[in-house]
Design a protein around this motif. Sequence first.
Motif, PDB file in Angstrom:
ATOM      1  N   ASP A   1      -4.663  -9.168   6.054  1.00  0.00           N
ATOM      2  CA  ASP A   1      -5.507  -8.156   6.557  1.00  0.00           C
ATOM      3  C   ASP A   1      -5.501  -7.109   5.849  1.00  0.00           C
ATOM      4  N   ASN A   2      -4.149  -6.573   5.279  1.00  0.00           N
ATOM      5  CA  ASN A   2      -4.215  -5.285   4.858  1.00  0.00           C
ATOM      6  C   ASN A   2      -3.251  -5.030   3.645  1.00  0.00           C
ATOM      7  N   GLY A   3      -2.776  -6.214   2.784  1.00  0.00           N
ATOM      8  CA  GLY A   3      -2.221  -6.183   1.690  1.00  0.00           C
ATOM      9  C   GLY A   3      -0.727  -5.644   1.774  1.00  0.00           C
ATOM     10  N   ARG A   4      -0.205  -5.393   3.035  1.00  0.00           N
ATOM     11  CA  ARG A   4       0.947  -4.524   2.917  1.00  0.00           C
ATOM     12  C   ARG A   4       2.360  -5.753   3.127  1.00  0.00           C
ATOM     13  N   VAL A   5       3.386  -5.154   3.151  1.00  0.00           N
ATOM     14  CA  VAL A   5       4.683  -5.924   3.405  1.00  0.00           C
ATOM     15  C   VAL A   5       5.043  -5.443   4.926  1.00  0.00           C
ATOM     16  N   VAL A   6       5.589  -6.657   5.600  1.00  0.00           N
ATOM     17  CA  VAL A   6       5.934  -6.485   7.151  1.00  0.00           C
ATOM     18  C   VAL A   6       7.175  -5.421   7.415  1.00  0.00           C
ATOM     19  N   ASP A   7       7.689  -5.280   6.604  1.00  0.00           N
ATOM     20  CA  ASP A   7       8.956  -4.260   6.883  1.00  0.00           C
ATOM     21  C   ASP A   7       9.030  -3.061   6.001  1.00  0.00           C
ATOM     22  N   ALA A   8       7.720  -2.553   5.697  1.00  0.00           N
ATOM     23  CA  ALA A   8       7.556  -1.346   5.115  1.00  0.00           C
ATOM     24  C   ALA A   8       6.724  -0.369   6.007  1.00  0.00           C
ATOM     25  N   PRO A   9       7.091   1.004   6.221  1.00  0.00           N
ATOM     26  CA  PRO A   9       6.308   1.859   7.121  1.00  0.00           C
ATOM     27  C   PRO A   9       4.604   1.770   6.484  1.00  0.00           C
ATOM     28  N   SER A  10       3.786   1.578   7.311  1.00  0.00           N
ATOM     29  CA  SER A  10       2.185   1.454   7.060  1.00  0.00           C
ATOM     30  C   SER A  10       1.637   2.820   6.475  1.00  0.00           C
ATOM     31  N   ASP A  11       2.365   4.032   6.878  1.00  0.00           N
ATOM     32  CA  ASP A  11       1.596   5.340   6.733  1.00  0.00           C
ATOM     33  C   ASP A  11       2.414   6.102   5.466  1.00  0.00           C
ATOM     34  N   ASN A  12       2.916   5.016   4.460  1.00  0.00           N
ATOM     35  CA  ASN A  12       3.453   5.514   3.402  1.00  0.00           C
ATOM     36  C   ASN A  12       2.168   6.085   2.305  1.00  0.00           C
ATOM     37  N   PHE A  13       2.724   7.098   1.561  1.00  0.00           N
ATOM     38  CA  PHE A  13       1.758   7.729   0.612  1.00  0.00           C
ATOM     39  C   PHE A  13       1.063   6.331  -0.430  1.00  0.00           C
ATOM     40  N   VAL A  14       1.946   5.380  -0.601  1.00  0.00           N
ATOM     41  CA  VAL A  14       1.518   4.319  -1.423  1.00  0.00           C
ATOM     42  C   VAL A  14       0.187   4.022  -0.932  1.00  0.00           C
ATOM     43  N   TYR A  15      -0.096   3.665   0.017  1.00  0.00           N
ATOM     44  CA  TYR A  15      -1.285   3.238   0.805  1.00  0.00           C
ATOM     45  C   TYR A  15      -2.359   4.285   1.045  1.00  0.00           C
ATOM     46  N   ARG A  16      -2.019   5.486   0.686  1.00  0.00           N
ATOM     47  CA  ARG A  16      -3.097   6.677   1.203  1.00  0.00           C
ATOM     48  C   ARG A  16      -3.552   7.070  -0.427  1.00  0.00           C
ATOM     49  N   LEU A  17      -2.817   7.131  -1.404  1.00  0.00           N
ATOM     50  CA  LEU A  17      -3.031   7.326  -2.801  1.00  0.00           C
ATOM     51  C   LEU A  17      -3.399   6.646  -3.782  1.00  0.00           C
ATOM     52  N   LEU A  18      -2.675   5.432  -3.633  1.00  0.00           N
ATOM     53  CA  LEU A  18      -2.676   4.496  -4.927  1.00  0.00           C
ATOM     54  C   LEU A  18      -3.833   3.449  -4.384  1.00  0.00           C
ATOM     55  N   PRO A  19      -4.715   3.045  -5.418  1.00  0.00           N
ATOM     56  CA  PRO A  19      -5.679   1.919  -5.126  1.00  0.00           C
ATOM     57  C   PRO A  19      -5.235   0.325  -4.832  1.00  0.00           C
ATOM     58  N   PRO A  20      -5.658  -0.021  -3.921  1.00  0.00           N
ATOM     59  CA  PRO A  20      -4.976  -1.427  -3.586  1.00  0.00           C
ATOM     60  C   PRO A  20      -4.466  -2.283  -4.558  1.00  0.00           C
ATOM     61  N   SER A  21      -5.256  -2.311  -5.817  1.00  0.00           N
ATOM     62  CA  SER A  21      -4.801  -3.108  -6.993  1.00  0.00           C
ATOM     63  C   SER A  21      -3.359  -2.731  -7.390  1.00  0.00           C
ATOM     64  N   LEU A  22      -3.126  -1.485  -7.141  1.00  0.00           N
ATOM     65  CA  LEU A  22      -1.457  -1.239  -7.337  1.00  0.00           C
ATOM     66  C   LEU A  22      -0.480  -1.407  -6.497  1.00  0.00           C
ATOM     67  N   TRP A  23      -1.125  -1.640  -5.043  1.00  0.00           N
ATOM     68  CA  TRP A  23       0.118  -2.013  -3.963  1.00  0.00           C
ATOM     69  C   TRP A  23       1.291  -2.763  -4.360  1.00  0.00           C
ATOM     70  N   PRO A  24       0.676  -4.047  -4.979  1.00  0.00           N
ATOM     71  CA  PRO A  24       1.946  -5.084  -4.964  1.00  0.00           C
ATOM     72  C   PRO A  24       2.814  -4.552  -5.959  1.00  0.00           C
ATOM     73  N   TYR A  25       2.785  -3.589  -6.886  1.00  0.00           N
ATOM     74  CA  TYR A  25       3.756  -3.093  -7.882  1.00  0.00           C
ATOM     75  C   TYR A  25       4.468  -1.963  -7.235  1.00  0.00           C
ATOM     76  N   ALA A  26       3.900  -1.145  -6.343  1.00  0.00           N
ATOM     77  CA  ALA A  26       4.589  -0.308  -5.612  1.00  0.00           C
ATOM     78  C   ALA A  26       5.411  -0.818  -4.709  1.00  0.00           C
ATOM     79  N   GLN A  27       4.867  -2.059  -4.368  1.00  0.00           N
ATOM     80  CA  GLN A  27       5.820  -2.855  -3.306  1.00  0.00           C
ATOM     81  C   GLN A  27       7.019  -3.452  -4.050  1.00  0.00           C
TER      82      GLN A  27
END
Length: 317
Positions: free
Chosen positions: A7-33
């Motif tokens: 649903d959201n491309g995030r990992v389950v044990d990380a805070p959902s309001d982190n700057f990673v998800y506000r500032l980075l494009p979804p294509s870079l989320w896996p690397y930030a994770q």
Amino acid sequence: MSNIFEDNGRVVDAPSDNFVYRLLPPSLWPYAQLARWDRPIGWQLLLWPCLWSAAMAAGVTADAGAFRPGQFIAHCLLFWLGAVAMRGAGCTYNDLVDHDIDNQVARTRSRPLPSGRVTRRQAKIFILLQALTGLAVLLCFNLFTIVLAISSLAIVAIYPFAKRFTDWPQFVLGLAFSWGALVGWAAVFGALSGPALLVYVAAVLWTIGYDTIYAHQDKEDDALIGVRSTARLFGDNTKPWLIGFYGVMLVLMAIAFRGAGLGWPAFAGLAVGGGMLFWQILVLDIEDGDQCKRLFLANHHVGIAIFAGLVAAIFIG
């Protein structure tokens, strides 16, 4: 759990309001994770022993009338950048080693590699980029510090395998995560001495303690797949072990501060940090995974308290 990821491309044990998800494009989320930018606690805990040591060294120079504020601030900023880069490289390397294990643990199954959002080749390239950033930071220091820091890579390389051959992987993590206690001092003096070594050992004990609390989250999955940890080793006796680890840690740091000739604010900060640690032990419920995670995260505030005391000691004496 897979639905959460889809649903959201995030990992389950990380805070959902982190700057990673506000500032980075979804294509870079896996690397930030992979680098755990969405979970800053790792680089924070890696950074604190380094800043403690740097502040302790600055306190020594202040007593000698040779304190250089610009150098201290520059070192702190470089240590921060290096901690973020090398913690990210270490986590990416750890995920490559633990690819199969992470796929069997509920908390880690949604990470980029087991979920298939990043290939192993992409992860290896990302490690190289982060390592080069760390190297660029390291080259700003003296030769002794450069060699000292690079020598820690042997421990970093061993750590992901430790859980397979010892009940004390938290000790191996401590050896790696506490290395900054040596680097912070060496960056000022170009050598090591007693106070830095004492803080290093103290930081190792601190790491064993907080990571044991953290490991209680995964002990059931770990038992099923054969992963070893101090959480499984200590079991119901975790609190007495933590009292020992944290008690000796505080004594060693007090001896280090005394040997470095630091004033009362350093000891006041240490007392506040120590109070936080023993409060964690008092309230700890090893069967409550959510509480274990909160108490683990609270160690960031322990680091702040001790560092604040050391900085105050530079100016107050």
